[in-house]
Design a protein around this motif. Sequence first.
Motif, short mmCIF file in Angstrom:
data_model
loop_
_atom_site.label_atom_id
_atom_site.label_comp_id
_atom_site.label_asym_id
_atom_site.label_seq_id
_atom_site.Cartn_x
_atom_site.Cartn_y
_atom_site.Cartn_z
N PRO A 116 0.83 -1.21 0.00
CA PRO A 116 0.00 0.00 0.00
C PRO A 116 0.86 1.26 0.00
O PRO A 116 1.84 1.37 0.76
CB PRO A 116 -0.81 -0.12 1.30
N GLN A 117 0.51 2.21 -0.85
CA GLN A 117 1.26 3.45 -0.92
C GLN A 117 1.25 4.20 0.41
O GLN A 117 2.26 4.75 0.85
CB GLN A 117 0.68 4.34 -2.03
N LEU A 145 13.17 0.56 -1.78
CA LEU A 145 13.75 0.38 -3.12
C LEU A 145 13.47 -1.02 -3.66
O LEU A 145 13.21 -1.19 -4.85
CB LEU A 145 15.26 0.63 -3.06
N THR A 146 13.52 -2.00 -2.79
CA THR A 146 13.29 -3.38 -3.22
C THR A 146 11.86 -3.59 -3.70
O THR A 146 11.63 -4.25 -4.71
CB THR A 146 13.59 -4.34 -2.06
N VAL A 147 10.89 -3.05 -2.96
CA VAL A 147 9.48 -3.28 -3.28
C VAL A 147 8.89 -2.12 -4.09
O VAL A 147 7.67 -2.04 -4.24
CB VAL A 147 8.66 -3.49 -1.99
N PHE A 148 9.74 -1.24 -4.62
CA PHE A 148 9.24 -0.04 -5.30
C PHE A 148 8.24 -0.37 -6.40
O PHE A 148 7.21 0.28 -6.54
CB PHE A 148 10.41 0.75 -5.88
N ASP A 149 8.53 -1.38 -7.19
CA ASP A 149 7.65 -1.72 -8.30
C ASP A 149 6.40 -2.46 -7.85
O ASP A 149 5.52 -2.73 -8.67
CB ASP A 149 8.41 -2.57 -9.33
N LYS A 154 1.91 5.73 -6.77
CA LYS A 154 3.05 6.52 -6.31
C LYS A 154 2.79 8.03 -6.34
O LYS A 154 3.73 8.80 -6.16
CB LYS A 154 4.29 6.19 -7.15
N ASP A 155 1.55 8.44 -6.56
CA ASP A 155 1.30 9.88 -6.64
C ASP A 155 1.48 10.56 -5.29
O ASP A 155 2.07 11.65 -5.22
CB ASP A 155 -0.09 10.16 -7.23
N ASN A 156 1.00 9.96 -4.20
CA ASN A 156 1.19 10.55 -2.87
C ASN A 156 2.65 10.50 -2.45
O ASN A 156 3.13 11.37 -1.74
CB ASN A 156 0.33 9.83 -1.84
N LEU A 157 3.34 9.46 -2.89
CA LEU A 157 4.77 9.36 -2.58
C LEU A 157 5.54 10.48 -3.26
O LEU A 157 6.49 11.03 -2.69
CB LEU A 157 5.28 7.99 -3.03
N ARG A 158 5.13 10.82 -4.49
CA ARG A 158 5.79 11.93 -5.20
C ARG A 158 5.44 13.28 -4.56
O ARG A 158 6.21 14.23 -4.66
CB ARG A 158 5.39 11.93 -6.67
N SER A 159 4.28 13.34 -3.92
CA SER A 159 3.88 14.61 -3.30
C SER A 159 4.74 14.95 -2.09
O SER A 159 4.78 16.11 -1.67
CB SER A 159 2.40 14.56 -2.91
N ILE A 160 5.42 13.96 -1.50
CA ILE A 160 6.31 14.24 -0.37
C ILE A 160 7.77 14.16 -0.82
O ILE A 160 8.66 13.83 -0.03
CB ILE A 160 6.04 13.27 0.80
N PRO A 288 3.27 -5.69 -16.64
CA PRO A 288 2.14 -5.09 -17.37
C PRO A 288 2.14 -3.58 -17.24
O PRO A 288 2.69 -3.01 -16.30
CB PRO A 288 0.92 -5.70 -16.67
N LEU A 289 1.51 -2.91 -18.21
CA LEU A 289 1.38 -1.45 -18.14
C LEU A 289 0.49 -1.07 -16.97
O LEU A 289 -0.60 -1.61 -16.80
CB LEU A 289 0.77 -0.92 -19.44
N SER A 290 0.97 -0.14 -16.14
CA SER A 290 0.18 0.34 -15.01
C SER A 290 0.53 1.79 -14.77
O SER A 290 1.67 2.21 -14.94
CB SER A 290 0.46 -0.49 -13.75
N SER A 291 -0.47 2.57 -14.37
CA SER A 291 -0.27 4.00 -14.19
C SER A 291 0.52 4.29 -12.93
O SER A 291 0.47 3.55 -11.95
CB SER A 291 -1.62 4.70 -14.12
N ALA A 292 1.25 5.40 -12.96
CA ALA A 292 1.99 5.83 -11.78
C ALA A 292 1.11 6.61 -10.82
O ALA A 292 1.53 6.95 -9.72
CB ALA A 292 3.18 6.70 -12.20
N PHE A 293 -0.13 6.90 -11.22
CA PHE A 293 -1.03 7.70 -10.40
C PHE A 293 -2.26 6.90 -10.03
O PHE A 293 -2.68 5.98 -10.73
CB PHE A 293 -1.45 8.98 -11.13
N ASP A 294 -2.85 7.30 -8.94
CA ASP A 294 -4.07 6.65 -8.46
C ASP A 294 -5.23 6.96 -9.43
O ASP A 294 -5.28 8.02 -10.04
CB ASP A 294 -4.39 7.19 -7.06
N SER A 295 -6.13 6.01 -9.56
CA SER A 295 -7.28 6.22 -10.45
C SER A 295 -8.15 7.38 -9.98
O SER A 295 -8.88 7.99 -10.77
CB SER A 295 -8.11 4.94 -10.54
N ASN A 296 -8.09 7.72 -8.68
CA ASN A 296 -8.89 8.83 -8.15
C ASN A 296 -8.12 10.14 -8.15
O ASN A 296 -8.58 11.13 -7.61
CB ASN A 296 -9.33 8.51 -6.71
#
Length: 730
Positions: A116-117, A145-149, A154-160, A288-296
Amino acid sequence: MADLSNLAGLVSEPSGEIDSSANNRSLRLAEKERRKGEADPFGLAAKYLSRVEAGTVVRGNDELERNMVRVETVALSKGLPPEVITVLLDLALSLNAGTANCTRVLKFLIPATVVPQEAVVKGVSWLCVGKMPMNAQVLFVRWVLTVFDLIDCKDNLRSIYGFIFSFVTEENLCPFICHLLYLLTMREHVHPYRVRKLLDIQAKMGRQPFLTQLLALYKVYRPDLVTLSLPSRVRTGFKNHNSTWKVALSAVQRKNKGAVLVDQSLSLDVKEKPSTRKRKLHHLAIPPLSSAFDSNSNKKVFRLQELRSFKELLENIHNIELPAQMGSLLGSALALHYLDCVQDESASLRLNFWLGHSLQEEFLLCPVDGSSDNTSEACRFLSTILFSQQFLQEGFSSTESFLYKFLSVWDGCLLRPQILDLLSDIPLMPSFYMHKLLFEPLKQLYFTSTVFFKCSLIECLNSMLVKWLTWHSVSALEGGLDISLNSNSTMTMTLSGFMDSVMELVRFVGLLASEGLRLENCHVLLLNQTLAFYETVCDMFLKYSLPLIIMPPAGVFYPALFATDSVSVDRLGYIMYRYRKNLTLAKKQEQQREQTFHISRNTYKEFNRNLQAMVNSMWNSWWSIPGSDIEIDKDLIALSKVAEPWCRFDLIHHPALFSYAIEFHRSCWPEKKNVDLGSIKIGKYWNWYMEFLFNQGFDGLNNFIRTNTGHSSGLSSQDDRQNHLHNCKY
């Protein structure tokens, strides 16, 4: 009074029954909870750990230890669900269970599916509190770093990002924080004060690879802010930090195979013995292709995985967000279209970083495993890379770097077709690098391998040469001097430098072919692959606009001239015909002073010598000429007791064409029992034989004979043929 007494007794009896019923219900609930705990001890243990508060006694706490062991056992065997990851991460980083248990929990924090992010964001907040010891802080960042993928978003993670960046000043944390920042950085994160901070740290610590890597990414986004000169090809600055979790992750992913696709770099075994030439490969699947941002998320982005057509790509090209994991671009035609259209250097950097790390981990740092499943998995993975490179029409720099390392440990057998195909995509490089990086390891493999590997390698180098020459011809048409084959590289090369590299490659193949033909007794497959290479070389001037003509060495020319198969002789005829065409044009342009580069006089001499040898042996029946490369002592010839040795390699008696002469003789003189091949040379039969021979599909010999002997002009006598030979020399 008695009645009242009895009434009181009657009233007291129901009250006792109610108390008894409540007690029984409590016992039943307790028994139910006990049975539930026995049925699901892991859930009970996780629930207990979620209630551990600050100040809890740790030493001698058997209940805490018992529940820790239960959770740890499940984590290492099946992995932990997301909600338990959140609970345990909070327990560890809050230090409610003590410092020792903090590192213990982090080491068995193995996700079964995703992370969970919000759990990671809360973990960073605990990092900011400053309660944890430094070794626990380092372990936490390494775990991220190990579990990053595997982080679900990751949008909230980028916000900090700013909070995470503040830890670069910590010397022990700096390498790991730089790695995490590299994975999170977007254009809006690059600011002048952050660049200055990194430059200040670099001034104190020196030019560390992890700082250089992050600054290189910053320079891609904001070249106006990073004026520092950085190398065009920065070596991998981030080391592998997931060794603590390798064994457990590998075991969990094998059990949960198919439940979730994860980064293959996480599914490795600990290296227990020295690396050998066969590799152990696990879970080499393109994510698989997955977005870096939350769907919401409020960001107006169009996800790559939602694209269904090229039209949608063009309509949304400015709103498309890169995926969370760059490796997912590989194998998707629309994603590769996007990568090619936008020319985003940051995307190329991220993709090359992911790809380089994966190749390094899976092929260079793994122990022996001959499993066919692993090999087929690796084959599909490399085939996907090949598809992507062919789609983009250029190789990845990370693949190139990997190949230079892999060649030194490769046995020539493992994944041979894929490795050689990748090798043929290597872009142009200066000639002084080629010997060490390419020629030395390939030479060792070539001379210690089978004839089939030799053929494959010559074919690979031929493909490499064709790609180099094609790129040069495109650059020549555009009038540019930059003939670098990699659009992501800043390296350029002048025309003379390009010619030096091509010359070194051609000479290297000539050396391999000459020695290989000698060792393999002029094997017909090896000879034909070699001649295919020289079919490319002979047309470099006319077909690819490169003013360079290199003749084949004697170790290639004469085995082809005296070959026992007709295909090789015909191909040699075609090659000599094309050499003549190229030299004719080169000489014409030199006389008209239309080019600054001139063909060496030695090249003309080599061509004339080979031309004379071929025409004399096949047309004039003079196969041994005094002073030539094929001069043989007369006494030695006499010992062979071969009748009329001078005509043994003409168009009638040549071992490759002898069967055709026999067939022609039988067609012309079916009643004769004794075969007299000399009668073919008399009168009209010679012209008929030539037509018969050329109708068998020997177009190369046909062009060679007509161009160099004037046969089409009706020259049939030996004297006329000899005079014409002298006139066609350069």
